[in-house]
Design a protein around this motif. Structure first.
Motif, PDB file in Angstrom:
ATOM      1  N   ASN A   1      68.763  61.753  42.901  1.00 31.65           N
ATOM      2  CA  ASN A   1      70.215  62.362  42.260  1.00 31.65           C
ATOM      3  C   ASN A   1      71.137  61.233  41.812  1.00 31.65           C
ATOM      4  O   ASN A   1      71.694  62.152  41.130  1.00 31.65           O
ATOM      5  CB  ASN A   1      70.514  62.075  43.675  1.00 31.65           C
ATOM      6  CG  ASN A   1      71.504  63.340  43.813  1.00 31.65           C
ATOM      7  OD1 ASN A   1      71.688  64.492  43.807  1.00 31.65           O
ATOM      8  ND2 ASN A   1      73.306  62.798  44.409  1.00 31.65           N
TER       9      ASN A   1
ATOM     10  N   ASN B   1      71.895  62.547  37.793  1.00 33.60           N
ATOM     11  CA  ASN B   1      73.891  63.087  37.967  1.00 33.60           C
ATOM     12  C   ASN B   1      74.191  61.632  36.712  1.00 33.60           C
ATOM     13  O   ASN B   1      75.149  62.156  35.887  1.00 33.60           O
ATOM     14  CB  ASN B   1      74.718  61.871  38.500  1.00 33.60           C
ATOM     15  CG  ASN B   1      74.254  62.959  39.788  1.00 33.60           C
ATOM     16  OD1 ASN B   1      73.917  63.809  40.199  1.00 33.60           O
ATOM     17  ND2 ASN B   1      74.756  61.751  40.892  1.00 33.60           N
TER      18      ASN B   1
ATOM     19  N   PHE C   1      75.042  65.158  49.149  1.00 31.09           N
ATOM     20  CA  PHE C   1      75.323  64.574  48.080  1.00 31.09           C
ATOM     21  C   PHE C   1      76.910  65.932  48.030  1.00 31.09           C
ATOM     22  O   PHE C   1      76.713  65.829  46.457  1.00 31.09           O
ATOM     23  CB  PHE C   1      74.764  64.194  47.157  1.00 31.09           C
ATOM     24  CG  PHE C   1      73.543  63.044  46.839  1.00 31.09           C
ATOM     25  CD1 PHE C   1      74.128  61.768  47.294  1.00 31.09           C
ATOM     26  CD2 PHE C   1      72.106  63.756  47.323  1.00 31.09           C
ATOM     27  CE1 PHE C   1      73.359  61.026  47.503  1.00 31.09           C
ATOM     28  CE2 PHE C   1      70.995  62.614  47.717  1.00 31.09           C
ATOM     29  CZ  PHE C   1      71.814  61.405  47.832  1.00 31.09           C
ATOM     30  N   TRP C   2      76.990  66.707  48.708  1.00 33.98           N
ATOM     31  CA  TRP C   2      77.899  67.902  48.842  1.00 33.98           C
ATOM     32  C   TRP C   2      79.381  67.276  48.419  1.00 33.98           C
ATOM     33  O   TRP C   2      79.765  65.961  48.429  1.00 33.98           O
ATOM     34  CB  TRP C   2      78.305  68.664  50.112  1.00 33.98           C
ATOM     35  CG  TRP C   2      76.795  68.659  50.285  1.00 33.98           C
ATOM     36  CD1 TRP C   2      76.330  68.949  51.418  1.00 33.98           C
ATOM     37  CD2 TRP C   2      76.430  70.360  49.498  1.00 33.98           C
ATOM     38  NE1 TRP C   2      75.517  69.513  51.662  1.00 33.98           N
ATOM     39  CE2 TRP C   2      75.260  71.088  50.666  1.00 33.98           C
ATOM     40  CE3 TRP C   2      77.011  71.066  48.986  1.00 33.98           C
ATOM     41  CZ2 TRP C   2      74.663  71.863  50.164  1.00 33.98           C
ATOM     42  CZ3 TRP C   2      75.943  72.484  48.546  1.00 33.98           C
ATOM     43  CH2 TRP C   2      74.981  72.321  49.416  1.00 33.98           C
ATOM     44  N   SER C   3      79.842  68.262  47.924  1.00 33.84           N
ATOM     45  CA  SER C   3      81.260  67.542  47.463  1.00 33.84           C
ATOM     46  C   SER C   3      82.407  67.011  48.788  1.00 33.84           C
ATOM     47  O   SER C   3      82.167  68.189  49.394  1.00 33.84           O
ATOM     48  CB  SER C   3      82.286  68.572  46.681  1.00 33.84           C
ATOM     49  OG  SER C   3      82.831  68.162  46.044  1.00 33.84           O
ATOM     50  N   ASN C   4      83.592  66.957  48.814  1.00 34.18           N
ATOM     51  CA  ASN C   4      83.944  66.885  49.842  1.00 34.18           C
ATOM     52  C   ASN C   4      84.914  67.788  49.755  1.00 34.18           C
ATOM     53  O   ASN C   4      86.476  68.373  50.056  1.00 34.18           O
ATOM     54  CB  ASN C   4      84.997  65.061  50.087  1.00 34.18           C
ATOM     55  CG  ASN C   4      84.225  64.506  50.593  1.00 34.18           C
ATOM     56  OD1 ASN C   4      82.959  64.278  51.154  1.00 34.18           O
ATOM     57  ND2 ASN C   4      84.394  63.728  50.211  1.00 34.18           N
TER      58      ASN C   4
ATOM     59  N   VAL D   1      74.864  70.706  40.491  1.00 32.62           N
ATOM     60  CA  VAL D   1      75.309  69.542  40.252  1.00 32.62           C
ATOM     61  C   VAL D   1      76.743  69.727  39.290  1.00 32.62           C
ATOM     62  O   VAL D   1      76.259  70.271  38.201  1.00 32.62           O
ATOM     63  CB  VAL D   1      74.641  68.373  40.462  1.00 32.62           C
ATOM     64  CG1 VAL D   1      74.844  67.317  39.730  1.00 32.62           C
ATOM     65  CG2 VAL D   1      73.400  68.528  40.830  1.00 32.62           C
TER      66      VAL D   1
ATOM     67  N   ASP E   1      86.155  65.416  41.346  1.00 33.47           N
ATOM     68  CA  ASP E   1      85.780  65.277  42.478  1.00 33.47           C
ATOM     69  C   ASP E   1      84.462  64.197  42.271  1.00 33.47           C
ATOM     70  O   ASP E   1      83.313  63.768  43.151  1.00 33.47           O
ATOM     71  CB  ASP E   1      85.311  66.488  43.721  1.00 33.47           C
ATOM     72  CG  ASP E   1      84.266  67.001  43.394  1.00 33.47           C
ATOM     73  OD1 ASP E   1      83.813  67.194  41.802  1.00 33.47           O
ATOM     74  OD2 ASP E   1      84.091  68.033  43.436  1.00 33.47           O
TER      75      ASP E   1
ATOM     76  N   VAL F   1      78.783  65.243  42.087  1.00 32.81           N
ATOM     77  CA  VAL F   1      78.342  66.159  43.336  1.00 32.81           C
ATOM     78  C   VAL F   1      77.542  67.933  43.593  1.00 32.81           C
ATOM     79  O   VAL F   1      78.070  68.289  42.746  1.00 32.81           O
ATOM     80  CB  VAL F   1      79.557  65.851  44.420  1.00 32.81           C
ATOM     81  CG1 VAL F   1      79.717  64.708  44.486  1.00 32.81           C
ATOM     82  CG2 VAL F   1      80.637  66.614  43.736  1.00 32.81           C
ATOM     83  N   TRP F   2      77.616  68.132  44.539  1.00 35.21           N
ATOM     84  CA  TRP F   2      76.641  68.835  44.459  1.00 35.21           C
ATOM     85  C   TRP F   2      77.579  70.397  45.027  1.00 35.21           C
ATOM     86  O   TRP F   2      78.862  69.989  46.135  1.00 35.21           O
ATOM     87  CB  TRP F   2      75.776  69.001  45.802  1.00 35.21           C
ATOM     88  CG  TRP F   2      74.624  68.103  45.516  1.00 35.21           C
ATOM     89  CD1 TRP F   2      74.149  67.838  44.516  1.00 35.21           C
ATOM     90  CD2 TRP F   2      73.359  67.907  46.752  1.00 35.21           C
ATOM     91  NE1 TRP F   2      73.156  66.560  44.400  1.00 35.21           N
ATOM     92  CE2 TRP F   2      73.096  67.020  45.709  1.00 35.21           C
ATOM     93  CE3 TRP F   2      72.934  68.235  47.741  1.00 35.21           C
ATOM     94  CZ2 TRP F   2      71.273  67.109  46.909  1.00 35.21           C
ATOM     95  CZ3 TRP F   2      71.855  68.302  48.620  1.00 35.21           C
ATOM     96  CH2 TRP F   2      71.239  67.111  47.519  1.00 35.21           C
TER      97      TRP F   2
END
Length: 162
Positions: free
Chosen positions: A72, A76, A111-114, A135, A142, A145-146
């Motif tokens: 990941n 990135n 690795f999700w976004s908040n 991604v 953010d 991220v995913w």
């Protein structure tokens, strides 16, 4: 033989790389040595998730599974180097469970976004049909991220060996 020059950095020529339009294409290789192939290097350009899946398969590849922090982080870094806002990877929602299409295994590293367009943590299925995994590069301020995304949006993508 000199490495192929690609988008301002060196792409490694990979033995056994898929033949596309009569020649071998360069790949990017993570620190683990696993070659990854970016859609533009395969001649595919931006595609819907289904088109991306088909392009990878035509080249003996699959959409990449970012199934470790190392992979990941590497992807990135490549996204940041290329200045891309987003790209498809090989995750998909299958009946409420996120899986890697490479082997139908559940996605266990997240690795999700908040946040997202609605300001809620991902996955949020905001459009009602967000079943594909992308991604995104600081799209919503953010980080890289995913996000769950509707599959019809054209994006570049990353493939790996099947």
């Amino acid at each position: 033989q000199q490495p192929q020059q690609t988008y301002g950095y060196q792409a490694q020529q990979t033995h056994g790389a898929p033949a596309v339009r009569g020649g071998s294409h360069g790949s990017i290789a993570s620190s683990s040595g696993q070659p990854l192939f970016v859609s533009t290097d395969l001649g595919c350009g931006e595609s819907t998730w289904e088109q991306a899946d088909a392009c990878c398969k035509q080249n003996g590849l699959v959409l990449a599974s970012l199934d470790s922090a190392e992979k990941n982080n590497f992807v990135n870094q490549e996204m940041a180097k290329r200045g891309l806002p987003f790209w498809w990877i090989g995750g998909r929602n299958n009946g409420g469970q996120w899986i890697w299409i490479k082997n139908s295994s559940p996605i266990s590293a997240y690795f999700w976004s908040n946040t997202g367009a609605a300001g809620t943590p991902q996955p949020d299925n905001r459009e009602g049909n967000e079943v594909c995994l992308a991604v995104m590069n600081n799209f919503y301020k953010d980080g890289i991220v995913w996000h769950d995304i509707a599959c019809h949006h054209p994006k570049p993508f990353v493939c790996e060996r099947a």
